[in-house]
Design an enzyme around this catalytic site. Structure first.
Site, short mmCIF file in Angstrom:
data_model
loop_
_atom_site.label_atom_id
_atom_site.label_comp_id
_atom_site.label_asym_id
_atom_site.label_seq_id
_atom_site.Cartn_x
_atom_site.Cartn_y
_atom_site.Cartn_z
N HIS A 119 0.82 -1.22 0.00
CA HIS A 119 0.00 0.00 0.00
C HIS A 119 0.85 1.27 0.00
O HIS A 119 0.36 2.35 -0.32
CB HIS A 119 -0.99 0.01 1.18
CG HIS A 119 -0.39 0.28 2.52
ND1 HIS A 119 -0.07 -0.71 3.41
CD2 HIS A 119 -0.07 1.45 3.14
CE1 HIS A 119 0.41 -0.17 4.52
NE2 HIS A 119 0.43 1.13 4.37
N ASP A 149 0.40 -7.70 1.67
CA ASP A 149 0.76 -6.28 1.69
C ASP A 149 2.27 -6.09 1.69
O ASP A 149 2.81 -5.22 2.36
CB ASP A 149 0.13 -5.57 2.90
CG ASP A 149 0.08 -4.05 2.71
OD1 ASP A 149 0.32 -3.59 1.58
OD2 ASP A 149 -0.18 -3.33 3.70
N SER A 225 4.64 2.64 7.87
CA SER A 225 4.32 1.47 7.05
C SER A 225 5.49 1.08 6.17
O SER A 225 6.07 1.92 5.47
CB SER A 225 3.10 1.77 6.16
OG SER A 225 1.93 1.89 6.93
#
Length: 463
Positions: A119, A149, A225
């Site tokens: 993402h 992910d 992230s």
């Protein structure tokens, strides 16, 4: 004058006596305290020592120094089209705007391979990474896996040796173990936070989730992230991926993809170009569903059905077995099983310990490849479905929606629904779906019939 001198002498004498008495009392109190400590070793002193990591013998500085130079600031430039009016919206037109997204990544080899979150780099038209020394490099996308992910990048400067982080075995991570989260929250580069492992094999979407996270209380926010979760040796144990928060900012819960799963994904991408998933070939009931059905189970995974031709069937696993252990890894719930198998490939052999009729039995099982089909026209991925699920819905055939691939399809929450017809043609397996999709014209409308989790039938037309 004589009287005055007498008063001064008396005052000095009184002061000396008072001071001497205080010191004697102080010494007696000290002696009494040490006497109690010697007589009663379980006595808890009221003088509290510092509880920081260094005072307890744990030093984070080496781990931080090893990691901070290998964690990069990822910048993702994408071009989005924004409709200005209703005609733009209907025709898919609009004004193009450049959007900049940021996140983190971890260099995992001296030649500049980087693991990050999918993402973080989704829809990127241009990727750059900035190191802790403020040097910026262009990066190329090698491959992605939206299910976990995870994405793999590579710095396009092939002449430089880069600092990198080595992988640890995430199966050996212990609850309560100290960990560091390293990343770039809110564009604050090279930020290090500390916490402990709060839980393992955490599933965030119930027992249908294909993920299994390490949960920590190390502070993680937007921009973290794709960054590193490392142990006190500076070894990679996870890739920071998500937080659980009603505000969008850290409130005490953060989640990381285990390093074993991330490593397996990037090795697959480098070797095969995509991810090879090995499965047992079973459908399972979670503990709550099993207990609701009158099945006494508190730990383990209850096997509801075994797929024909699967490794589980060939190995001898039966419906009603309770999986308790795989390769020495305790299986307490479905996410434990998903997490461990996520580090395995098709044709790997795993030793499955099951409880059958009160007796434990060890069964070697050869994993088979998970076959899926992406249907971009709809924005979904489908897979073959176990007969027990079809029976529960009162239908004879269909394929299961294993993943919603777009934001539009995610809103409908159709994962787990069964597709029985495409353009009114029965779909018994993913081979049928492939044939129908391959034979249609892209510009034609696509009619799809679903059976949802309640057994209700719906048809939709996609254009």
């Amino acid at each position: 004058m004589k009287k005055t001198m007498q008063l001064i002498v008396v005052a000095i004498t009184a002061g000396v006596i008072s001071l001497g008495g205080y010191k004697m009392l102080e010494n007696k109190q000290t002696e009494a305290t040490f006497s109690v400590l010697e007589e009663n070793p379980t006595f808890i002193p009221t003088t509290y020592e510092s509880t920081n990591a260094i005072a307890t013998g744990i030093d984070f500085t080496e781990a931080a120094e090893k990691t901070v130079n290998a964690v990069v600031h990822v910048k993702n430039k994408s071009i989005n089209s924004q409709p200005k009016n209703i005609m733009d919206y209907m025709n898919g037109g609009g004004e193009s705007r450049a959007m900049l997204g940021t996140g983190s990544g971890v260099i995992i080899s001296p030649d500049g391979y980087i693991v990050t979150n999918n993402h973080v780099i989704a829809n990127a038209s241009e990727l750059t990474v900035t190191l802790n020394n403020n040097k910026t490099y262009e990066a190329e996308l090698i491959g992605t896996d939206p299910k976990t992910d995870i994405a793999l990048l590579r710095i396009m400067d092939s002449e430089t040796d880069f600092p990198f982080v080595t992988f640890a075995d995430s199966n050996n991570v212990k609850i309560g173990e100290w960990v560091l989260a390293v990343g770039n929250p809110f564009n604050l580069t090279s930020t290090v936070t500390a916490g402990i492992v709060s839980a393992k094999a955490r599933d965030l979407a119930g027992d249908r989730d294909t993920q299994s996270f390490i949960q920590t209380d190390a502070a993680v926010n937007r921009g973290n992230s794709g960054g590193a979760l490392v142990n006190t040796k500076g070894e990679l144990v996870g890739i920071n991926t998500a937080i659980s928060s009603e505000t969008g900012s850290y409130v005490g819960y953060s989640f990381a993809v285990p390093s074993n799963n991330a490593l397996k994904v990037i090795q697959d991408i480098m070797e095969f170009g995509d991810v090879q998933r090995g499965i047992l070939g079973i459908s399972a009931l979670n503990n709550a569903a099993a207990q609701a059905s009158g099945i006494d189970i508190t730990e383990g995974v209850y096997v509801a059905d075994v797929e024909k031709g699967s490794g589980a069937e060939k190995g001898g696993i039966r419906s009603g077995d309770i999986i308790q252990n795989v390769d020495g890894i305790k299986i307490g719930k479905f996410s434990d099983l998903v997490g461990y198998l996520g580090s395995k490939r098709p044709n790997d052999i795993v030793d499955v310990q099951v409880l059958r009729n009160g007796n434990q039995k060890n069964i070697p099982v050869t994993l088979v490849k998970l076959e899926t089909l992406e249907i971009p026209d709809i924005g979904i991925e489908v897979k073959n479905v176990a007969q027990s699920i079809l029976d529960a819905r009162g239908i004879n055939y269909g394929v299961e929606i294993s993943r919603a691939m777009t934001e539009a399809t995610k809103r409908y929450k159709i994962e787990g629904d069964i597709i029985t017809l495409i353009d009114d043609i029965p779909i018994k397996n993913i081979d049928d779906a492939k044939r129908v999709i391959a034979s249609r014209r892209y510009e034609d409308a696509l009619k799809v019939t679903f059976v949802n989790k309640k057994g209700e039938i719906h048809s939709y037309i996609f254009r």
